[in-house]
Design a protein around this motif. Structure first.
Motif, PDB file in Angstrom:
ATOM      1  N   MET A   1       5.586  26.844  -2.229  1.00 56.41           N
ATOM      2  CA  MET A   1       5.245  28.219  -1.917  1.00 56.41           C
ATOM      3  C   MET A   1       4.434  28.326  -0.630  1.00 56.41           C
ATOM      4  O   MET A   1       4.614  29.241   0.166  1.00 56.41           O
ATOM      5  CB  MET A   1       4.477  28.821  -3.076  1.00 56.41           C
ATOM      6  CG  MET A   1       4.641  30.310  -3.165  1.00 56.41           C
ATOM      7  SD  MET A   1       4.158  30.903  -4.768  1.00 56.41           S
ATOM      8  CE  MET A   1       5.656  31.658  -5.326  1.00 56.41           C
TER       9      MET A   1
ATOM     10  N   PRO B   1       8.684  30.253   8.623  1.00 57.88           N
ATOM     11  CA  PRO B   1       9.241  31.024   9.741  1.00 57.88           C
ATOM     12  C   PRO B   1       8.391  30.926  11.000  1.00 57.88           C
ATOM     13  O   PRO B   1       8.932  30.717  12.096  1.00 57.88           O
ATOM     14  CB  PRO B   1       9.288  32.460   9.219  1.00 57.88           C
ATOM     15  CG  PRO B   1       8.638  32.474   7.897  1.00 57.88           C
ATOM     16  CD  PRO B   1       8.433  31.078   7.446  1.00 57.88           C
ATOM     17  N   LEU B   2       7.074  31.020  10.841  1.00 56.88           N
ATOM     18  CA  LEU B   2       6.192  30.939  12.009  1.00 56.88           C
ATOM     19  C   LEU B   2       6.324  29.587  12.695  1.00 56.88           C
ATOM     20  O   LEU B   2       6.489  29.491  13.911  1.00 56.88           O
ATOM     21  CB  LEU B   2       4.741  31.162  11.570  1.00 56.88           C
ATOM     22  CG  LEU B   2       3.719  31.153  12.693  1.00 56.88           C
ATOM     23  CD1 LEU B   2       3.835  32.420  13.520  1.00 56.88           C
ATOM     24  CD2 LEU B   2       2.315  31.007  12.175  1.00 56.88           C
TER      25      LEU B   2
ATOM     26  N   GLU C   1       5.495  30.015   3.163  1.00 58.09           N
ATOM     27  CA  GLU C   1       4.729  31.027   3.898  1.00 58.09           C
ATOM     28  C   GLU C   1       4.669  30.726   5.389  1.00 58.09           C
ATOM     29  O   GLU C   1       4.658  31.647   6.202  1.00 58.09           O
ATOM     30  CB  GLU C   1       3.292  31.045   3.378  1.00 58.09           C
ATOM     31  CG  GLU C   1       3.061  31.964   2.240  1.00 58.09           C
ATOM     32  CD  GLU C   1       1.585  31.983   1.901  1.00 58.09           C
ATOM     33  OE1 GLU C   1       1.127  33.014   1.437  1.00 58.09           O
ATOM     34  OE2 GLU C   1       0.894  30.967   2.106  1.00 58.09           O
ATOM     35  N   VAL C   2       4.569  29.449   5.748  1.00 56.03           N
ATOM     36  CA  VAL C   2       4.410  29.132   7.171  1.00 56.03           C
ATOM     37  C   VAL C   2       5.727  28.757   7.842  1.00 56.03           C
ATOM     38  O   VAL C   2       5.781  28.653   9.053  1.00 56.03           O
ATOM     39  CB  VAL C   2       3.401  27.987   7.431  1.00 56.03           C
ATOM     40  CG1 VAL C   2       2.023  28.445   7.122  1.00 56.03           C
ATOM     41  CG2 VAL C   2       3.759  26.752   6.668  1.00 56.03           C
TER      42      VAL C   2
ATOM     43  N   THR D   1      11.805  34.284  -1.245  1.00 53.92           N
ATOM     44  CA  THR D   1      10.801  35.221  -1.738  1.00 53.92           C
ATOM     45  C   THR D   1       9.997  34.500  -2.813  1.00 53.92           C
ATOM     46  O   THR D   1      10.434  33.490  -3.367  1.00 53.92           O
ATOM     47  CB  THR D   1      11.443  36.468  -2.359  1.00 53.92           C
ATOM     48  OG1 THR D   1      12.204  36.070  -3.504  1.00 53.92           O
ATOM     49  CG2 THR D   1      12.357  37.177  -1.383  1.00 53.92           C
ATOM     50  N   ALA D   2       8.819  35.060  -3.113  1.00 53.01           N
ATOM     51  CA  ALA D   2       7.956  34.448  -4.135  1.00 53.01           C
ATOM     52  C   ALA D   2       8.694  34.414  -5.475  1.00 53.01           C
ATOM     53  O   ALA D   2       8.561  33.464  -6.243  1.00 53.01           O
ATOM     54  CB  ALA D   2       6.659  35.240  -4.256  1.00 53.01           C
ATOM     55  N   GLU D   3       9.496  35.437  -5.740  1.00 50.44           N
ATOM     56  CA  GLU D   3      10.212  35.501  -7.011  1.00 50.44           C
ATOM     57  C   GLU D   3      11.243  34.380  -7.111  1.00 50.44           C
ATOM     58  O   GLU D   3      11.439  33.805  -8.185  1.00 50.44           O
ATOM     59  CB  GLU D   3      10.911  36.860  -7.163  1.00 50.44           C
ATOM     60  CG  GLU D   3       9.963  38.036  -7.372  1.00 50.44           C
ATOM     61  CD  GLU D   3       9.308  38.510  -6.085  1.00 50.44           C
ATOM     62  OE1 GLU D   3       9.690  38.025  -4.986  1.00 50.44           O
ATOM     63  OE2 GLU D   3       8.407  39.359  -6.159  1.00 50.44           O
TER      64      GLU D   3
ATOM     65  N   SER E   1       9.348  31.279  -7.995  1.00 47.09           N
ATOM     66  CA  SER E   1       8.955  31.310  -9.413  1.00 47.09           C
ATOM     67  C   SER E   1      10.133  30.927 -10.274  1.00 47.09           C
ATOM     68  O   SER E   1       9.986  30.206 -11.268  1.00 47.09           O
ATOM     69  CB  SER E   1       8.523  32.710  -9.835  1.00 47.09           C
ATOM     70  OG  SER E   1       7.487  33.149  -9.072  1.00 47.09           O
TER      71      SER E   1
ATOM     72  N   GLU F   1      15.142  33.843   6.474  1.00 53.07           N
ATOM     73  CA  GLU F   1      14.156  32.936   7.052  1.00 53.07           C
ATOM     74  C   GLU F   1      13.339  32.223   5.993  1.00 53.07           C
ATOM     75  O   GLU F   1      12.814  31.145   6.246  1.00 53.07           O
ATOM     76  CB  GLU F   1      13.202  33.716   7.971  1.00 53.07           C
ATOM     77  CG  GLU F   1      13.896  34.466   9.088  1.00 53.07           C
ATOM     78  CD  GLU F   1      14.479  33.530  10.130  1.00 53.07           C
ATOM     79  OE1 GLU F   1      14.128  32.343  10.137  1.00 53.07           O
ATOM     80  OE2 GLU F   1      15.312  33.997  10.926  1.00 53.07           O
ATOM     81  N   ALA F   2      13.170  32.829   4.823  1.00 50.37           N
ATOM     82  CA  ALA F   2      12.279  32.222   3.829  1.00 50.37           C
ATOM     83  C   ALA F   2      12.709  32.649   2.437  1.00 50.37           C
ATOM     84  O   ALA F   2      13.449  33.613   2.271  1.00 50.37           O
ATOM     85  CB  ALA F   2      10.836  32.666   4.083  1.00 50.37           C
TER      86      ALA F   2
ATOM     87  N   GLN G   1       1.406  26.944  -7.776  1.00 50.00           N
ATOM     88  CA  GLN G   1       1.100  28.374  -7.841  1.00 50.00           C
ATOM     89  C   GLN G   1       1.951  29.124  -8.871  1.00 50.00           C
ATOM     90  O   GLN G   1       1.407  29.771  -9.760  1.00 50.00           O
ATOM     91  CB  GLN G   1       1.226  29.006  -6.459  1.00 50.00           C
ATOM     92  CG  GLN G   1       0.038  28.714  -5.590  1.00 50.00           C
ATOM     93  CD  GLN G   1       0.306  29.075  -4.151  1.00 50.00           C
ATOM     94  OE1 GLN G   1       1.147  28.474  -3.495  1.00 50.00           O
ATOM     95  NE2 GLN G   1      -0.383  30.072  -3.661  1.00 50.00           N
ATOM     96  N   PRO G   2       3.294  29.044  -8.777  1.00 44.09           N
ATOM     97  CA  PRO G   2       4.084  29.786  -9.759  1.00 44.09           C
ATOM     98  C   PRO G   2       3.871  29.298 -11.186  1.00 44.09           C
ATOM     99  O   PRO G   2       3.868  30.099 -12.117  1.00 44.09           O
ATOM    100  CB  PRO G   2       5.529  29.567  -9.310  1.00 44.09           C
ATOM    101  CG  PRO G   2       5.509  28.455  -8.357  1.00 44.09           C
ATOM    102  CD  PRO G   2       4.143  28.420  -7.760  1.00 44.09           C
TER     103      PRO G   2
END
Lengths: 169, 179
Positions: free
Chosen positions: B158, B165-166, B162-163, B12-14, B17, B9-10, B102-103
């Motif tokens: 980033m 999937p919702l 985060e949003v 990952t933060a890694e 990055s 679905e999304a 962010q990253p």
């Protein structure tokens, strides 16, 4: 779609039906061997009730085997409660698959009031899901099964973000 | 592919990055390094004190070996960031931060903080403020989403991630209800 456990659960929900015809020897579905008289009110699972309510008794008759009644979870009481308190209403207490059941029901029947009220509720409750996934503050909102699944997904993404941030600093 | 549900679905933060490490950044080399042909990209010859743009991953690697210092991007200046925070607070939309803000800032602050000329605590605080203000705006935006339309321009990868999937699931439900 039969790949989703939620859909199987939804189709198994019982809804009230009224028999339009007398059916001999169908009593086994209620646990005896007798005839089911016309006018009998029975709760049947949605998958069976849905079929029986659309199939005609014979080709040139208008009558179907059963007529579907509105299930109690879509009674005016529940709809009004959902309208006045869309976020705090415990959907799971009405039905664990409330949203899904409503979507199934709306596919079969025109029920604009339910559709409109649920539309607004879904918008507001998804913001609630987001809030609770960002920070678990206060009591857990009352989610039904599909909302719970969505919450777990969003929470997983948020948790991954938090772990990454903590690592980076 | 057999991936855990969350990975479908999304990102990952890694993973994000990792993508951000391909962004170019200016370095000031301290030693001579000959030009090198790398996969898909050619590293030009590096000469001491001559500013050169290289990908972030290489900049951080050279920095670790003490072969260069990194020039922080303009938007990470304390004054510029302050402006961003101010704008973010006042304006209804999202300010136009870089796609990987962010990253990129996290990697630079983690790997090259001694090259930063301003106050590190201040800039960390400003980045945190930005994140929180923008997150609050995202939350407001969710209630405004309908079955066919959402608008959140200016969000970075980033934050979108985060949003996503919702948003996608909520809009799918709304679409079914709309019919």
């Amino acid at each position: 779609m039969y790949y989703d456990i939620n859909d199987i659960e939804t189709e198994g929900q019982r809804v009230p039906t009224t028999f339009n015809v007398t059916v001999p020897h169908l009593g086994h579905i209620v646990g005896n061997t007798e005839t089911i008289e016309s006018g009998t009110v029975l709760e049947l699972p949605l998958w069976l009730a849905g079929q029986l309510s659309t199939v005609q008794v014979d080709n040139d008759a208008e009558t179907t085997f059963v007529s579907l009644e509105e299930p109690a979870v879509f009674s005016p009481d529940v709809i009004n409660a959902l309208k006045s308190a869309p976020v705090s209403l415990d959907l799971a207490e009405q039905s664990t698959v409330f949203t899904n059941l409503a979507l199934h029901w709306l596919q079969m029947f025109d029920f604009p009031e339910l559709a409109n009220v649920l539309y607004d509720a879904v918008q507001q409750r998804s913001a609630e899901i987001y809030d609770y996934a960002v920070a678990q503050r206060g009591a857990q909102p009352q989610f039904d099964e599909s909302e719970r699944q969505l919450y777990r997904l969003v929470h997983g993404v948020m948790r991954n973000m938090r772990a990454w941030q903590a690592f980076g600093q | 592919m057999a991936l855990p549900g969350a990975y479908l679905e999304a990102f990952t933060a890694e993973e994000i990055s990792f993508q951000a490490e391909d962004e170019l950044i200016t370095i000031i080399p301290r030693r001579h390094i000959q030009e090198m042909q790398l996969a898909g990209w050619k590293l030009p010859a590096l000469r001491p004190m001559r500013r050169t743009d290289v990908p972030l991953w290489l900049a951080l690697l050279l920095k670790k070996q003490d072969r260069c210092s990194i020039v922080f991007p303009n938007w990470m200046d304390e004054a510029v960031l302050k402006d961003f925070v101010e704008k973010e607070r006042v304006e209804p939309g999202f300010s136009s931060l870089p796609w990987f803000w962010q990253p990129q800032s996290a990697a630079l602050l983690a790997g090259a903080s001694d090259d930063y000329t301003g106050n590190l605590d201040n800039i960390r605080q400003l980045l945190q403020d930005l994140r929180e203000i923008r997150q609050a705006k995202v939350r407001q935006g969710i209630t405004l989403v309908n079955e066919s339309h959402m608008q959140m321009d200016g969000l970075s990868l980033m934050e979108l991630n985060e949003v996503r999937p919702l948003m996608s699931k909520t809009m799918a439900t709304l679409q079914k209800l709309h019919q």
